[in-house]
Design an enzyme around this catalytic site. Structure first.
Site: not given
Length: 996
Positions: A157, A188, A353
């Site tokens: 990520d 994120h 996600s």
């Protein structure tokens, strides 16, 4: 050695004297290890130099370096309707970014709860306050001492800050980007890592797991294929156990990426990936979650409704000749889930996600509970997850896969597991709705196209395997199993961990007029090499049974049967096929498969509700018996036609077959305008067709004096009292004078695209109806736009028009609303508008099933042979079939009763409406991990529960004692005549004043 191979190949290139090239050095941890690929920078590369590399015997593939843009997608609470943007002028320009077919992040805006497909008017709800790990009962396993210890989990990520307070066991942070930082600049990656392994506040599933952070995206949300490949290789070297990948894209033909994912799973890396945020449209699965060896995760909310954003199946790899597989594999919470903030605290996010790390965390926790870690592999873990999943009611398998994640049942199965093979789906029941949609939506009959069910074989015995002998078809004689024929094709090799089993089902001739239920099963034996050669024969074997149940009806009349042409529909990947609606610039690719069960699902459902039987043609037009069908339906066709197809179709229509064509735009000037610059290859990319391949369609219908134009029109109008929207359609340029033509006033969208000018064109022919002159000949209907029946960007449906056209083609009933319409005009002769010509230099031949390159001028290939199914020889069994095929899926040799659990009450979150002005994020003080991290609190809960129960019991004892101590009162006696009189009056009143 790879350097030597590249040097040798480029030295032999014809332009070696002018060729300047170098291998791009690695500046990441992979530079210390050997690699199976190199990144080569070639200045002014010619086609000959690339071909020289491709022809080298030791070079597997040459692929352009791809830039991958990643963005956090946010959907506002009141999304603007696309209709609001279609009326005004819009500035048109060429796409100059990198390729739009990119892998993107699959998260949505913070704190937003998406409406679900089943309850679109539901009020905004939230859980009070409970974390997703506890909702899924991870605390049960924590109390047993399982917290992810000893399991290596990788997060691919945006990175993680070094001293984040939520994490206690970050083993390694690596950077694979061109930025000189390991920290997360977006938040994120931190969120995803927190869902998996946070130890406080917003607790993760496996706080003691070994975290490996791979920073593969920059702060500008950019990545490259080579970064992923290096990082994947490093993950293999580090012997990662679980890998979470919360990105995805439509490109399942990105070969280096897909091949490396296979290599990862072959090395026992359990990959968990998000299925995509392109729902509720069907056919929107993202790669790599759509691969058989990857656990693809969809999203639900906390009320167990499928999240609207969650992508739906089927997979589109297998089109047009076959049928897609079931995906997602499993669903779990993905709306309003809390995870770690970028520096500290917690935040809420939504998207698949988010659902992906929920499953990745659960998988990490589950892996830590297994004593014999050799039993844990990508197949066995997926088997445990799908066998334990809780099916959601009223939801089909292309939305929920096998159901909702059940962590505790998965633990029970995994701890009783023996290596074996299993099937996904585990049975075929064409009578079970809605779960088995679309198979259950239409019965089968003699003479119909075979129903294809694509089953995935999961092989938990080893990374590679094979099917022993051939699958065996065993019909149940008491349940009329001999009324169906079954053909089976399958993967020659099951690798890695999986393969396919394609089952084709047809009705036997003796059941042409029969109606009823038929059942049987297919037996499959899978063998894998044993890791210990001392075992029996050096192989492990496992036999699985695939039950089959179908509903058969008598063959419908020809007029009720519609054949959908799938063979001539093309989509991305591999070529650049643009959207049919040019207004949709943010979604420029046509990538949903153009199938009746993907982006034409609503149209299919409508036709079924009107009593039509819709079948799919996945082969050339030469491969079907036209006498069986009333209408051939061609919608948004991009493919060329074999000369033999054109000849046969003309003959079929002369003999009574009818044809309906929904076309789209094709204008070479506009195609050049919507090109985009590909930063990877430093080239401009042109569309390979327009919205449809109009020149090819014109070749098909030219014998009847018909043709579409190169005009491009848009606008709203009313037809037969129905509101219509024409979205980037073409017009009819030529039509027989005996036909019926309807014209409307529309905007010239081509002029707007090319010159940013607005003009209205009067009398644009959009619809034509024609009865062919031959005796018993069929009818032809043309319409210039398919967007009104396409789910992708439909704004106003025209299903009523499709009904009217089918009434005309199937029953020769001309709708009065069309034949007597005030919009009817004289058929055009072809002089008003030029016919479209094929774009010079287009590359359609690269992706076409019809064309092949020939000295710079593509020509048709030889006509391929029609598909021929080899029907399995039945081995009937004279026994009764099970009445209900769906039991809770159980793996062989699994006894859940043998796996003891603590006596913990299952938790269900309470919900309440969100108050006006209240934030959807939860403000709760920092907590401590339950279980081993909060044993004092856990020990006080039973005490309070006991005291509360005693108080309630005392209250009821006191009330009972009071009731018994009171003297009984004698009821007053009512005189019988009075009572009868009252009863009669009541009956009279009731009869006069009924209540509901």
């Amino acid at each position: 050695k790879l350097f030597l191979y590249i040097s040798s190949a480029l030295r032999s290139a014809r332009d070696n004297d002018t060729l300047v090239w170098h291998i791009v050095p690695r500046e990441n941890p992979a530079s210390d290890f050997p690699s199976d690929f190199e990144l080569v920078h070639i200045r002014l590369a010619s086609p000959s130099s690339i071909l020289t590399l491709e022809d080298h015997p030791y070079i597997k593939r040459v692929t352009p370096q791809r830039k991958v843009f990643r963005s956090l997608k946010y959907i506002p609470s009141e999304p603007a309707s696309p209709c609001n943007t279609t009326h005004g002028s819009q500035k048109w320009q060429s796409w100059q970014s990198s390729r739009p077919f990119r892998r993107t992040s699959l998260s949505l805006g913070s704190g937003f709860w998406h409406a679900t497909g089943r309850h679109s008017s539901r009020r905004l709800l939230r859980a009070i306050p409970r974390h997703v790990a506890q909702i899924l009962q991870a605390d049960v396993l924590w109390q047993m001492g399982h917290t992810g210890s000893g399991v290596k989990v990788a997060v691919f990520d945006t990175g993680l800050s070094e001293k984040h307070p939520h994490f206690k066991n970050v083993k390694e942070r690596t950077n694979w980007t061109n930025e000189k930082t390991l920290d997360d600049g977006l938040g994120h990656g931190t969120f995803v890592a927190g869902v998996i392994a946070s130890m406080r506040e917003c607790q993760g599933f496996a706080p003691d797991s070994e975290l490996h952070i791979f920073r593969v995206f920059t702060n500008n949300q950019v990545s490259y294929t080579s970064w992923f490949l290096d990082a994947f290789n490093y993950a293999i070297l580090k012997k990662i156990d679980v890998l979470n990948l919360s990105i995805g894209g439509p490109d399942f033909m990105d070969h280096p990426f897909v091949d490396k994912v296979w290599e990862l799973t072959a090395n026992k890396v359990i990959m968990v990936s998000a299925i995509g945020n392109d729902g509720p449209l069907y056919g929107t699965l993202n790669n790599p979650a759509d691969q058989m060896d990857v656990i693809g995760v969809g999203g639900i909310d906390f009320e167990d409704n499928i999240a609207r954003f969650s992508s739906r199946g089927m997979t589109t790899w297998e089109l047009p000749g076959g049928y897609g597989r079931v995906k997602p594999d499993i669903v779990t919470y993905g709306s309003g889930v809390r995870g770690s903030g970028m520096k500290e605290g917690c935040r809420s996010l939504s998207g698949t996600s988010v659902a992906s790390p929920v499953v990745a965390g659960a998988v990490t926790l589950l892996a830590s509970t297994v004593l014999n870690r050799e039993l844990v592999n990508p197949a066995s873990m997926k088997q445990a997850l799908i066998a334990s999943a809780r099916r959601l009611p009223g939801v089909n398998m292309f939305e929920q896969g096998h159901g909702k994640l059940d962590l505790i049942r998965a633990y029970q199965i995994l701890n009783s597991y023996r290596p074996q093979a299993s099937l996904s789906p585990s049975y075929i029941d064409l009578t079970e709705c809605p779960y088995m949609w679309p198979y259950c939506s239409q019965p089968i009959y003699y003479g119909g196209m075979p129903t294809i069910v694509n089953v995935t074989i999961l092989n938990g015995m080893g990374v590679t395997g094979r099917i022993v002998d051939k699958p065996i078809w065993q019909p149940y004689l008491p349940q009329n199993g001999d009324h169906i024929d079954v053909a089976v094709s399958y993967s020659p090799v099951l690798w890695p961990w999986a393969g396919y089993l394609a089952v084709s089902i047809s009705v036997a001739k003796k059941a042409a007029s029969w109606e009823g239920i038929a059942q049987g099963h297919v037996m499959v034996t899978v063998a894998s090499p044993a890791e210990n050669d001392s075992e029996v024969g050096g192989e492990l074997t496992s036999t699985v049974k695939l039950p089959i149940k179908v509903k058969i009806v008598p063959t419908p009349p020809r007029s009720k049967r519609v054949l959908w042409d799938q063979y001539h529909n093309l989509r991305y990947p591999p070529g650049y096929f643009p959207r049919d609606n040019l207004r949709m610039k943010n979604d420029p690719l046509d990538w949903n498969g153009d199938h009746i069960h993907t982006n034409f699902r609503d149209m299919y459902q409508h036709l079924r509700s009107m009593g039509y039987f819709v079948e799919v043609l996945g082969a050339p037009i030469t491969c079907f018996d036209a006498s069986q069908y009333g209408t051939l339906l061609m919608v948004d066709s991009e493919e060329e036609y074999f000369p033999e197809e054109i000849t046969k179709l003309r003959r079929d229509i002369d003999n009574g077959l009818s044809l309906i064509i929904f076309s789209d735009w094709y204008n070479t000037s506009v195609m050049r305008k919507v090109k985009f610059y590909d930063e990877n290859t430093r080239q401009w990319w042109m569309p390979d067709t327009g919205g449809a391949n109009v020149p090819a369609l014109n070749d098909l219908i030219s014998v009847w004096g018909m043709a579409f134009s190169d005009g491009l029109y848009e606008g709203e109008f009313t037809l037969a009292d129905h509101d219509m929207y024409y979205a980037s359609g073409c017009s009819i340029a030529r039509f027989p004078e005996e036909g019926i033509v309807i014209a409307k006033n529309l905007k010239d969208q081509g002029l707007e695209v090319l010159k940013q000018e607005t003009a209205v064109v009067e009398g644009v022919p959009v619809l034509g109806l024609y009865q062919t002159p031959s005796d018993g000949g069929g009818r032809i209907a043309l319409y210039g736009d398919s967007n009104c029946i396409d789910d992708s960007h439909r704004q106003k449906d025209c299903f009523w028009l499709l009904d009217a056209l089918l009434q005309y083609t199937s029953y020769s009933m001309t709708p009065p609303s069309l034949s007597h319409s005030h919009s009817r005009v004289a058929p055009p002769t072809g002089a008003e508008r030029p016919m479209p010509q094929r774009l010079e230099g287009n590359h359609l031949y690269r992706y076409s099933k019809v064309l092949e390159a020939h000295l710079g001028d593509p020509k048709p290939r030889p006509l391929p042979a029609c598909p021929h199914l080899s029907w399995a020889k039945p081995q009937p069994v004279n026994e009764t079939a099970p009445s209900n095929l769906w039991k809770h899926q159980k793996l062989l040799s699994v006894d859940l009763d043998k796996v003891a659990l603590p006596n913990v009450r299952p938790y269900r979150p309470q919900v309440r409406p969100l108050s006006p002005g209240e934030s959807s994020a939860w403000d709760i003080p920092g907590g401590i991990m339950p279980g081993r991290y909060n044993q004092e609190v856990g020990q006080t809960i039973p005490v309070f529960a006991f005291l509360g129960a005693m108080v309630v019991l005392s209250f009821f004892v006191v009330q009972l004692t009071k009731a018994r101590s009171k003297p009984k009162r004698r009821k007053p006696r009512i005189k019988r005549p009075t009572y009868l009189q009252q009863q009669q009056q009541q009956q009279t009143t009731t009869m006069k004043n009924p209540t509901v």
